[in-house]
Enzyme design. Structure first.
Site, PDB file in Angstrom:
ATOM      1  N   ASP A   9      17.685  30.935  33.151  1.00 24.93           N
ATOM      2  CA  ASP A   9      17.672  29.544  33.604  1.00 24.93           C
ATOM      3  C   ASP A   9      19.070  28.958  33.618  1.00 24.93           C
ATOM      4  O   ASP A   9      19.984  29.500  33.017  1.00 24.93           O
ATOM      5  CB  ASP A   9      16.885  28.692  32.605  1.00 24.93           C
ATOM      6  CG  ASP A   9      15.396  28.895  32.737  1.00 24.93           C
ATOM      7  OD1 ASP A   9      14.985  29.526  33.712  1.00 24.93           O
ATOM      8  OD2 ASP A   9      14.671  28.405  31.864  1.00 24.93           O
TER       9      ASP A   9
ATOM     10  N   LYS B 129      16.494  25.896  37.493  1.00 28.22           N
ATOM     11  CA  LYS B 129      15.714  24.911  36.739  1.00 28.22           C
ATOM     12  C   LYS B 129      16.600  23.760  36.324  1.00 28.22           C
ATOM     13  O   LYS B 129      17.259  23.801  35.319  1.00 28.22           O
ATOM     14  CB  LYS B 129      15.043  25.512  35.505  1.00 28.22           C
ATOM     15  CG  LYS B 129      13.688  26.022  35.816  1.00 28.22           C
ATOM     16  CD  LYS B 129      12.741  25.791  34.703  1.00 28.22           C
ATOM     17  CE  LYS B 129      11.413  26.387  35.147  1.00 28.22           C
ATOM     18  NZ  LYS B 129      10.576  26.765  34.068  1.00 28.22           N
TER      19      LYS B 129
ATOM     20  N   GLY C 287      16.925  27.325  24.516  1.00 25.99           N
ATOM     21  CA  GLY C 287      16.194  26.827  23.351  1.00 25.99           C
ATOM     22  C   GLY C 287      15.083  27.760  22.929  1.00 25.99           C
ATOM     23  O   GLY C 287      15.277  28.968  22.794  1.00 25.99           O
TER      24      GLY C 287
ATOM     25  N   ALA D  66      16.489  22.802  21.079  1.00 29.31           N
ATOM     26  CA  ALA D  66      17.604  21.853  21.185  1.00 29.31           C
ATOM     27  C   ALA D  66      17.581  20.829  20.051  1.00 29.31           C
ATOM     28  O   ALA D  66      18.632  20.474  19.509  1.00 29.31           O
ATOM     29  CB  ALA D  66      17.549  21.153  22.533  1.00 29.31           C
TER      30      ALA D  66
ATOM     31  N   MET E  12      14.941  15.790  27.778  1.00 24.96           N
ATOM     32  CA  MET E  12      14.967  15.391  29.198  1.00 24.96           C
ATOM     33  C   MET E  12      14.900  13.862  29.331  1.00 24.96           C
ATOM     34  O   MET E  12      14.195  13.344  30.197  1.00 24.96           O
ATOM     35  CB  MET E  12      13.787  16.027  29.955  1.00 24.96           C
ATOM     36  CG  MET E  12      13.840  17.539  29.947  1.00 24.96           C
ATOM     37  SD  MET E  12      12.301  18.290  30.467  1.00 24.96           S
ATOM     38  CE  MET E  12      11.299  18.185  29.007  1.00 24.96           C
TER      39      MET E  12
HETATM   40  C1  LIG Z   1      13.318  21.864  29.998  1.00 22.39           C
HETATM   41  S1  LIG Z   1      13.801  21.340  28.404  1.00 22.39           S
HETATM   42  C2  LIG Z   1      13.936  22.906  27.617  1.00 22.39           C
HETATM   43  C3  LIG Z   1      13.973  22.804  26.143  1.00 22.39           C
HETATM   44  C4  LIG Z   1      14.152  24.142  25.456  1.00 22.39           C
HETATM   45  N1  LIG Z   1      13.044  25.012  25.685  1.00 22.39           N
HETATM   46  C5  LIG Z   1      14.392  23.988  23.958  1.00 22.39           C
HETATM   47  O1  LIG Z   1      13.570  24.433  23.155  1.00 22.39           O
HETATM   48  O2  LIG Z   1      15.441  23.440  23.598  1.00 22.39           O
HETATM   49  C6  LIG Z   1      15.478  20.916  28.703  1.00 22.39           C
HETATM   50  C7  LIG Z   1      15.968  19.790  27.797  1.00 22.39           C
HETATM   51  O3  LIG Z   1      16.345  20.289  26.535  1.00 22.39           O
HETATM   52  C8  LIG Z   1      17.390  19.519  26.008  1.00 22.39           C
HETATM   53  N2  LIG Z   1      18.539  20.408  25.727  1.00 22.39           N
HETATM   54  C9  LIG Z   1      18.574  21.735  25.867  1.00 22.39           C
HETATM   55  N3  LIG Z   1      19.762  22.224  25.447  1.00 22.39           N
HETATM   56  C10 LIG Z   1      20.478  21.170  25.036  1.00 22.39           C
HETATM   57  C11 LIG Z   1      21.792  21.009  24.502  1.00 22.39           C
HETATM   58  N4  LIG Z   1      22.594  22.070  24.287  1.00 22.39           N
HETATM   59  N5  LIG Z   1      22.216  19.779  24.188  1.00 22.39           N
HETATM   60  C12 LIG Z   1      21.425  18.700  24.377  1.00 22.39           C
HETATM   61  N6  LIG Z   1      20.179  18.776  24.882  1.00 22.39           N
HETATM   62  C13 LIG Z   1      19.703  19.999  25.207  1.00 22.39           C
HETATM   63  C14 LIG Z   1      17.741  18.478  27.049  1.00 22.39           C
HETATM   64  O4  LIG Z   1      17.025  17.306  26.715  1.00 22.39           O
HETATM   65  C15 LIG Z   1      17.210  19.113  28.306  1.00 22.39           C
HETATM   66  O5  LIG Z   1      16.924  18.127  29.274  1.00 22.39           O
END
Ligand SMILES: C[S@@+](CC[C@H](N)C(=O)[O-])C[C@H]1O[C@@H](n2cnc3c(N)ncnc32)[C@H](O)[C@@H]1O
Length: 360
Positions: free
Chosen positions: A145, A167, A199, A229, A280
């Site tokens: 992704d 994505k 994540g 995250a 998000m």
């Molecule tokens: C589609 S979700 C996926 C989450 C992912 N599966 C997890 O467990 O972190 C994507 C969201 O995760 C958050 N996110 C992921 N990585 C991040 C990071 N390094 N810093 C801040 N927010 C993050 C943001 O809010 C982003 O919009």
């Protein structure tokens, strides 16, 4: 052993995965170096490695009987030690491994493909799990992704095929059904497919949908959790999500609704001792803050936005429900971001430790 001059032999450092044993010796010149190498080797060899050797030992006779062509037999062993069977044994699913071997032996043909759904963590490559790293070295093809950092994709096996499936909110390079179908068809070709997700795959990651499709097609799969995250960003921002002085619970919420609306019904979000973490939530941040205040939350409730958490570009913007939208609007904020709301945010100033990022 500490007096090489008095010794007629040296003791090597051992990595013991009985019956597999590795020994590292510097011939008495640098025992520390041997120990360091041993600890690196320890990391590379999963604890169940010895079980694979024992299983292969048991199988030698039956396999030699069944597969008489030496070249074909060699290929069979190679597939076994570096394929789904070894993965099953390492995952502690030995009974399944044996069933698999029996089936493969019966048709003396290649093995079926498999999909590994792996969480890559929030950004810092050091936050990968050992299991994620191990599978990254084995996969034939990698689907990743946008949220997976290039430095992490680079850690995959050099000759693995890499497929970017995108994505970004509302801009999917490949629609979810196409990603599901691609996983099914690649594994159906007998390939070992690594599905690498940012994540944790089961937290707002649609990992469940992908493995549902695999289960429907009877494709074997494994899921490897990753640091989500919320956990990664909060740690690297010095915000303990459930610090006892401020919170009794933490809630992970999506700030992105299909219809674009953010609503807070009743007193569902009014617990002052619950930390809220919005994934998000950047686009809807003003609506989220306003909605919480209208629902009854104190406008001075502390709130922080963590941008690109755990990476060298991490930045933490701190304010309150009332002030954060303007603070964010006056900065050039880059996705991905995570919104943390609650008393625990006040600890950031005292506990911030990560030097890779900036704080405003
Ligand atoms: C589609 S979700 C996926 C989450 C992912 N599966 C997890 O467990 O972190 C994507 C969201 O995760 C958050 N996110 C992921 N990585 C991040 C990071 N390094 N810093 C801040 N927010 C993050 C943001 O809010 C982003 O919009």
């Amino acid at each position: 052993v500490d007096e090489p001059g008095l010794c007629s032999f040296t003791f090597p450092a051992l990595v013991d995965r009985n019956p597999v044993v590795l020994s590292v010796s510097s011939d008495g010149n640098a025992p520390m170096l041997a120990r360091l190498l041993r600890s690196r080797l320890e990391l590379m060899l999963p604890a169940n490695y010895g079980r694979i050797a024992q299983l292969l030992g048991e199988l030698r006779g039956p396999v030699a009987e069944r597969i008489t062509d030496p070249a074909q037999r060699l290929r069979f062993w190679e597939d076994l030690v570096d394929g789904p069977v070894a993965e099953l044994v390492l995952a502690g699913r030995e009974a399944e491994a044996r069933t698999h071997i029996t089936a493969v032996l019966a048709r003396t043909a290649g093995v079926r493909g498999e999909v590994w759904l792996v969480g890559a963590g929030p950004g810092d490559p050091d936050l990968l799990t050992i299991k994620a790293w191990r599978l990254m070295q084995k996969a034939d093809v990698v689907l990743y992704d946008r949220l997976v950092a290039p430095a992490i994709v680079d850690l995959c096996r050099k000759d693995a095929e890499r497929v970017y499936v995108g994505k970004r909110m509302a801009e999917h390079s490949l629609p979810q059904q196409d990603i599901n179908a691609l996983l099914v068809s690649l594994a159906g070709e007998g390939r070992r497919v690594l599905r690498l997700k940012g994540g944790d795959p089961f937290i707002f990651g649609r990992g469940g949908e992908e493995i549902e499709a695999l289960a429907e097609h009877r494709i074997p799969f494994q899921v490897v959790p990753g640091i989500t995250a919320a956990a990664g960003c909060a740690c690297y921002a010095g915000i303990p999500l459930t610090h006892r002085d401020h919170a009794r619970s933490v809630r992970f919420v999506t700030g992105h609704r299909r219809d674009g609306a953010v609503q807070f019904r009743g007193d569902d979000f009014l617990d002052e001792e619950e930390t809220l973490v919005f994934y998000m939530g950047l686009v809807a941040l003003p609506d989220i803050c306003r909605g919480l205040i209208e629902a009854g939350r104190d406008p001075t409730t502390p709130a922080a936005l963590v941008q690109q958490g755990t990476t060298a570009r991490q930045r933490v913007l701190v304010g309150s429900l009332a002030s954060l939208p303007d603070i964010v609007a006056s900065h050039d904020v880059k996705a991905p971001t995570l919104l943390i709301i609650g008393g625990v945010v006040t600890l950031h100033q005292k506990l911030s430790w990560y030097e890779g990022g900036a704080s405003d």
